[in-house]
Design an enzyme around this catalytic site. Structure first.
Site, PDB file in Angstrom:
ATOM      1  CB  SER A  50      -1.155   0.036  -4.372  1.00 16.25           C
ATOM      2  OG  SER A  50      -1.364  -1.081  -3.517  1.00 16.25           O
ATOM      3  CG  ASP A  82       0.226   4.783  -4.722  1.00 17.91           C
ATOM      4  OD1 ASP A  82       0.710   5.722  -5.379  1.00 17.91           O
ATOM      5  OD2 ASP A  82       0.874   4.120  -3.888  1.00 17.91           O
ATOM      6  CG  HIS A 211       5.322   8.370  -6.188  1.00 16.72           C
ATOM      7  ND1 HIS A 211       4.448   7.315  -6.128  1.00 16.72           N
ATOM      8  CD2 HIS A 211       4.675   9.360  -6.850  1.00 16.72           C
ATOM      9  CE1 HIS A 211       3.328   7.641  -6.736  1.00 16.72           C
ATOM     10  NE2 HIS A 211       3.432   8.891  -7.185  1.00 16.72           N
ATOM     11  CB  SER A 214       8.817   6.368   3.929  1.00 20.93           C
ATOM     12  OG  SER A 214       7.426   6.104   3.947  1.00 20.93           O
ATOM     13  CG  ASN A 254       2.744   9.380  -3.003  1.00 23.70           C
ATOM     14  OD1 ASN A 254       2.027  10.374  -2.878  1.00 23.70           O
ATOM     15  ND2 ASN A 254       2.674   8.584  -4.044  1.00 23.70           N
ATOM     16  NE  ARG A 260       3.640  -1.213   2.785  1.00 26.01           N
ATOM     17  CZ  ARG A 260       3.881  -1.797   1.623  1.00 26.01           C
ATOM     18  NH1 ARG A 260       5.008  -2.439   1.432  1.00 26.01           N
ATOM     19  NH2 ARG A 260       3.005  -1.749   0.647  1.00 26.01           N
TER      20      ARG A 260
HETATM   21  P1  13P Z   1       7.502   4.926   0.510  1.00 27.41           P
HETATM   22  O1  13P Z   1       7.861   3.506   0.197  1.00 27.41           O
HETATM   23  O2  13P Z   1       8.726   5.769   0.638  1.00 27.41           O
HETATM   24  O3  13P Z   1       6.604   5.056   1.675  1.00 27.41           O
HETATM   25  O4  13P Z   1       6.715   5.508  -0.772  1.00 27.41           O
HETATM   26  C1  13P Z   1       5.357   5.272  -0.918  1.00 27.41           C
HETATM   27  C2  13P Z   1       4.859   5.658  -2.265  1.00 27.41           C
HETATM   28  O5  13P Z   1       5.495   6.321  -3.058  1.00 27.41           O
HETATM   29  C3  13P Z   1       3.502   5.213  -2.620  1.00 27.41           C
HETATM   30  O6  13P Z   1       3.181   5.541  -3.936  1.00 27.41           O
HETATM   31  O1  G3H Z   2       4.520   2.646  -4.038  1.00 26.50           O
HETATM   32  C1  G3H Z   2       3.968   1.620  -3.673  1.00 26.50           C
HETATM   33  C2  G3H Z   2       3.200   1.604  -2.429  1.00 26.50           C
HETATM   34  O2  G3H Z   2       4.041   1.531  -1.318  1.00 26.50           O
HETATM   35  C3  G3H Z   2       2.176   0.504  -2.451  1.00 26.50           C
HETATM   36  O3  G3H Z   2       2.779  -0.729  -2.363  1.00 26.50           O
HETATM   37  O4  G3H Z   2       1.777  -2.181  -4.126  1.00 26.50           O
HETATM   38  O5  G3H Z   2       2.739  -3.149  -2.017  1.00 26.50           O
HETATM   39  O6  G3H Z   2       0.585  -1.892  -1.962  1.00 26.50           O
HETATM   40  P1  G3H Z   2       1.926  -2.074  -2.650  1.00 26.50           P
HETATM   41 ZN    ZN Z   3       4.871   5.490  -5.232  1.00 19.82          ZN
END
Ligand code: 13P
Ligand code: G3H
Ligand code: ZN
Length: 309
Positions: A50, A82, A211, A214, A254, A260
């Protein structure tokens, strides 16, 4: 093997009905853990950063580490931005050697989303880079939306078709009920597979992205809470639903939150059981191993991307 775009892996995923995991990277241990899993499962893999991950790790470090990962691996690896927030960030990543970028215009209205996506597509395609775009909104349970609002958040299949045709984007992230983070559902988990089906009918050749996918693995949440964490009521998308999504036309899934949680659970455990420990390798080694275990499980038992490299 060199870095690849997602083009060929997505073609294979659509033909053979499996999904490719896109895992978020923030540092060396996470990158190594994911790549080791891909190697062991002989799976194609997408590493994604990201803009805040890039700010944290620095783009040069990420690209140099990636070079090492690619050198010692013979599975296809794509490097993806991302949630690219704007054209400039996408351009920076394309210029730095990313093979894929996401422009996330989902916060804009339909026409503005098309305009910004098209601008990124034009720049990326001239340089052999592919583009993921997003249509629809991923609202979390904390976003306080009412029922009629929540219906409007899902991706509209007719709009999806028009969006892909007008932007020329290579893949499309859709909203069918998932959300980011550790709190995805208040009651039962529910995904709108009916909407996915309609989108696939309209766009049979466009790779679809999920997206917020998880699982929020219950054992990891439990370990975090047992060793001093405070994340009660965390809930994600069950493995069975993700498997169904991969069989029913989702090509990219994703995952960030589970990685984490895996890392944090192991580190909390080491700290609680070994209060005298202060060598970072003592807690980063089990943390890295746990991420590999989680990623291998997803590739092999959920997404079906094992042995597809
Ligand atoms: P999660 O927070 O469900 O792991 O999704 C991650 C994501 O969509 C990153 O773009
Ligand atoms: O969808 C977002 C991802 O989990 C990335 O998160 O912007 O905190 O790195 P972040
Ligand atoms: Zn996402």
């Amino acid at each position: 093997m060199s870095l690849v775009t997602t083009k060929e892996m997505f073609e294979k995923s659509m033909k053979e009905h499996f999904a490719i995991g896109a895992f978020n990277i923030n540092n060396m241990e996470i990158m190594q853990a994911i790549v080791d899993a891909a190697k062991e499962e002989k799976s194609p893999v997408i590493l994604q950063a990201s803009s805040s991950a890039i700010k944290y790790a620095r783009v040069n470090y990420l690209m140099k580490m990636l070079e090492a990962a690619v050198e010692e691996t013979d599975v296809p690896i794509a490097i993806h931005l991302d949630h690219g927030p704007d054209f400039e960030t996408c351009k920076m990543c394309i210029d730095a050697g990313f093979t894929s970028v996401m422009i996330d215009g989902s916060k804009y209205d339909f026409e503005e989303n098309i305009a910004i996506t098209k601008k990124v597509v034009d720049y990326a395609h001239e340089r052999g880079v592919v583009v993921e775009a997003e249509l629809g909104k991923l609202a979390g349970i904390e976003d306080d939306v009412n029922v009629s609002e929540s219906d409007a958040m899902y991706t509209d299949p007719d709009q999806a078709k028009e969006f892909v045709e007008r932007t020329g984007c290579d893949s499309l992230a859709i909203a069918i009920g998932t959300s980011h983070g550790a709190y995805k559902f208040k009651g039962e988990a529910k995904l709108r597979f009916d909407i996915l089906e309609k989108i696939k009918e309209k766009l049979p050749n466009t790779p679809i992205v999920l997206h917020g996918a998880s699982t929020v693995i219950p054992e990891l949440v439990e370990t975090c809470n047992k060793y001093g964490g405070n994340i009660p009521g965390a809930k994600g998308v069950p493995d069975e639903m993700l498997h169904e999504a991969s069989v029913r036309g989702v090509s990219k899934i994703n995952v960030d939150t589970d990685l984490r949680l895996a890392m944090t659970a192991e580190i909390r455990k080491v700290f609680a059981e070994n209060p005298e420990a202060f060598d970072p390798r003592k807690y980063l080694t089990p943390a890295r191993d746990k991420i590999t275990e989680v990623v291998r499980h997803k590739m092999r038992d959920v997404f079906g991307s094992n042995n597809k490299a």
